[in-house]
Design an enzyme around this catalytic site. Sequence first.
Site: not given
Ligand code: NAD
Ligand code: ZN
Length: 249
Positions: A121, A152, A189, A191, A215, A217
């Site tokens: 992403h 610019c 980590g 979803s 994860n 959950e």
């Molecule tokens: P999500 O937010 O949809 O889901 C997070 C997942 O992580 C859940 O399944 C949850 O149960 C699990 N989780 C939470 N805490 C945890 C831990 N300590 N250890 C293990 N698992 C844990 O995340 P996603 O599937 O990555 O989708 C969200 C989108 O948002 C991504 O595509 C990303 O691009 C973006 N995002 C990025 C960041 C970042 O760069 N750190 C932060 C938030 C969202």
């Molecule tokens: Zn510019």
Amino acid sequence: MIKNDYSTAADILTSSRKTIALTGAGISVESGIPPFRGKGGMWEIYDPFEFAHIDSYLRQPEKVWQVFLSELVNTLNQAKPNNGHKGLADLEAMGRLSTVVTQNVDGLHQAAGNSDVIEFHGTFAWHQCMSCQNRLETHELDLSALPPRCGCGGIFRPECVFFGEMIPPDALERSNQLAIQCDAILVVGTSASVQPAAMIPGIAKSVGAKVIEINLEETPLTHRITDVFLGGSAGEVVPRLVSELKVRG
Ligand code: NAD
Ligand code: ZN
């Protein structure tokens, strides 16, 4: 699917010739970056389609900055890799992990020491002017007036993928290729609800790879394709898996 069986998970990693990881926001939670979904997720506060969709950014960049991106800049500036990121770097150093495909935009896998990271992403570390394509590192942006503007006059945008945008073609192609080639995939980590990233473990499974999921959950993958589910936080589970492998030498 078997649960919390570290020995079987270590067996899978030991016999795998090529292992990749798919990570999501959950691996960075213990670095102080809230995930999108789940408890404490940003979406309890913000409406994603209002603030993380490209149309919103183009329509009202000032508002998206004020409500969402300014805070994200501060949060990411303070974030450091946690034991989950470090564990994946250890696995690479041990020759047990080749590539991390991450949905995160925080750069923490690279900071932890993984050398081959596919940013599915994009990244929040860089911004690009939407008028002249000039690029600037995010920490160099002048945020005294929002949205940040280029010399610019154009508006800067983060080099991450907003909802409504395409995945960078190189990242998509390489991730799909690795999914087809790997013998095992660690899914940490995520979803597994954001497409097309969520398809990567299924592609790997369809060509015979083993799926190890870490994860707090269960996810839509758990009862469908996961072979070993290790429940708990990434910062605890990944180092425990590393220790299990080290014992085997
Ligand atoms: P999500 O937010 O949809 O889901 C997070 C997942 O992580 C859940 O399944 C949850 O149960 C699990 N989780 C939470 N805490 C945890 C831990 N300590 N250890 C293990 N698992 C844990 O995340 P996603 O599937 O990555 O989708 C969200 C989108 O948002 C991504 O595509 C990303 O691009 C973006 N995002 C990025 C960041 C970042 O760069 N750190 C932060 C938030 C969202
Ligand atoms: Zn510019």
